[in-house]
Design a protein around this motif. Sequence first.
Motif, PDB file in Angstrom:
ATOM      1  N   UNK A  60       0.846  -1.182   0.000  1.00 31.05           N
ATOM      2  CA  UNK A  60       0.000   0.000   0.000  1.00 31.05           C
ATOM      3  C   UNK A  60       0.887   1.239   0.000  1.00 31.05           C
ATOM      4  N   UNK A  61       0.283   2.400  -0.315  1.00 31.56           N
ATOM      5  CA  UNK A  61       1.034   3.647  -0.394  1.00 31.56           C
ATOM      6  C   UNK A  61       1.387   4.153   1.009  1.00 31.56           C
ATOM      7  N   UNK A  62       2.536   4.768   1.176  1.00 32.98           N
ATOM      8  CA  UNK A  62       2.917   5.304   2.486  1.00 32.98           C
ATOM      9  C   UNK A  62       2.202   6.617   2.780  1.00 32.98           C
ATOM     10  N   UNK A  63       1.818   6.815   4.030  1.00 30.73           N
ATOM     11  CA  UNK A  63       1.274   8.102   4.433  1.00 30.73           C
ATOM     12  C   UNK A  63       2.351   9.165   4.295  1.00 30.73           C
ATOM     13  N   UNK A  64       1.943  10.359   3.865  1.00 25.97           N
ATOM     14  CA  UNK A  64       2.882  11.453   3.693  1.00 25.97           C
ATOM     15  C   UNK A  64       3.510  11.501   2.324  1.00 25.97           C
ATOM     16  N   UNK A  65       3.159  10.505   1.498  1.00 26.17           N
ATOM     17  CA  UNK A  65       3.701  10.470   0.148  1.00 26.17           C
ATOM     18  C   UNK A  65       5.103   9.901   0.098  1.00 26.17           C
ATOM     19  N   UNK A  66       5.711   9.974  -1.055  1.00 26.91           N
ATOM     20  CA  UNK A  66       7.053   9.435  -1.237  1.00 26.91           C
ATOM     21  C   UNK A  66       7.046   8.298  -2.236  1.00 26.91           C
ATOM     22  N   UNK A  67       8.236   7.890  -2.665  1.00 26.55           N
ATOM     23  CA  UNK A  67       8.326   6.845  -3.685  1.00 26.55           C
ATOM     24  C   UNK A  67       8.030   5.461  -3.131  1.00 26.55           C
ATOM     25  N   UNK A  68       7.564   4.591  -4.016  1.00 29.20           N
ATOM     26  CA  UNK A  68       7.412   3.186  -3.666  1.00 29.20           C
ATOM     27  C   UNK A  68       6.215   2.886  -2.781  1.00 29.20           C
ATOM     28  N   UNK A  69       6.135   1.631  -2.388  1.00 33.32           N
ATOM     29  CA  UNK A  69       5.040   1.128  -1.569  1.00 33.32           C
ATOM     30  C   UNK A  69       5.610   0.459  -0.320  1.00 33.32           C
ATOM     31  N   UNK A  70       4.762   0.280   0.686  1.00 33.98           N
ATOM     32  CA  UNK A  70       5.129  -0.451   1.900  1.00 33.98           C
ATOM     33  C   UNK A  70       4.307  -1.731   1.978  1.00 33.98           C
ATOM     34  N   UNK A  71       4.820  -2.711   2.704  1.00 33.68           N
ATOM     35  CA  UNK A  71       4.025  -3.906   2.956  1.00 33.68           C
ATOM     36  C   UNK A  71       2.849  -3.533   3.845  1.00 33.68           C
ATOM     37  N   UNK A  72       1.673  -4.015   3.513  1.00 25.14           N
ATOM     38  CA  UNK A  72       0.463  -3.716   4.283  1.00 25.14           C
ATOM     39  C   UNK A  72       0.571  -4.282   5.694  1.00 25.14           C
TER      40      UNK A  72
END
Length: 257
Positions: A60-72
């Motif tokens: 899922x997308x990181x809060x605050x924006x930024x590149x890439x995705x994080x593991x849910x």
Amino acid sequence: MKKKYNDTIICFNVITIFPEMFSAIINYGIIGQAIKKKIININFLNPRNFSKNKYKSVDDRPYGGGPGMLMSVEPLYLAIQEAKSRLKNATVIYLSPQGKELKQNNIEKLIAKKQIIFICGRYEGIDQRIIDNQVDEEWSIGSYILTGGELAAMVMIDSISRLIPGVIKKKSIEEDSFSNNLLDYPSYTRPEIIKNMSVPQILLSGNHDQIRIWRLKQSLGKTWIKRPDLLKKKKLTEEEIILLDEFKKKFREKNNY
């Protein structure tokens, strides 16, 4: 009677979205044999199996924006809870470039844990709340970035497992690089001469004491050239001091400095 190693068995649970990658160690070589002997046990949990959306996505997308995705968070959390239910007193390790760098003396301590859960991150990493509330230790295998934690987990499993009694011969472990803060001496096998390159004559002499001295000198010398930091950690015996001085003198004469 065949010796049993059940009292030294280590269980690994690996949380990964790519369990197939681990076929490289579980089906081959020393680790594969140790699994067949039931000296170690390795199981896998895929966070995708705990995802509640129809696509079984785990990013899922990181809060605050930024590149890439994080593991849910939720699929990873549920996978960790399932792993903990299987290994009641397990240590949870997250493979991360921000973790403590793995060294040989750390590996020896990790054996005592008996049960380890590895979290293999992907994408840009995992939610900090997982790290703060579910992870016991963070470990890194070096100051570089990998695309995921699977390769790091394999390195840790291999390095831990090979020190367990019954996995490999005890003498091989005692002579390992880093076990005594020295690099290995040069090794040779047949043929004796190939493409005008010969095996050192001392190794063909049959004089085991002289071979031991030669190997020790070469080991000291290689460490001095390639990893002088290791020598600073080692208290040299009188014999080792003499042999290292001899190596240094000959090396400097050969290289004109």
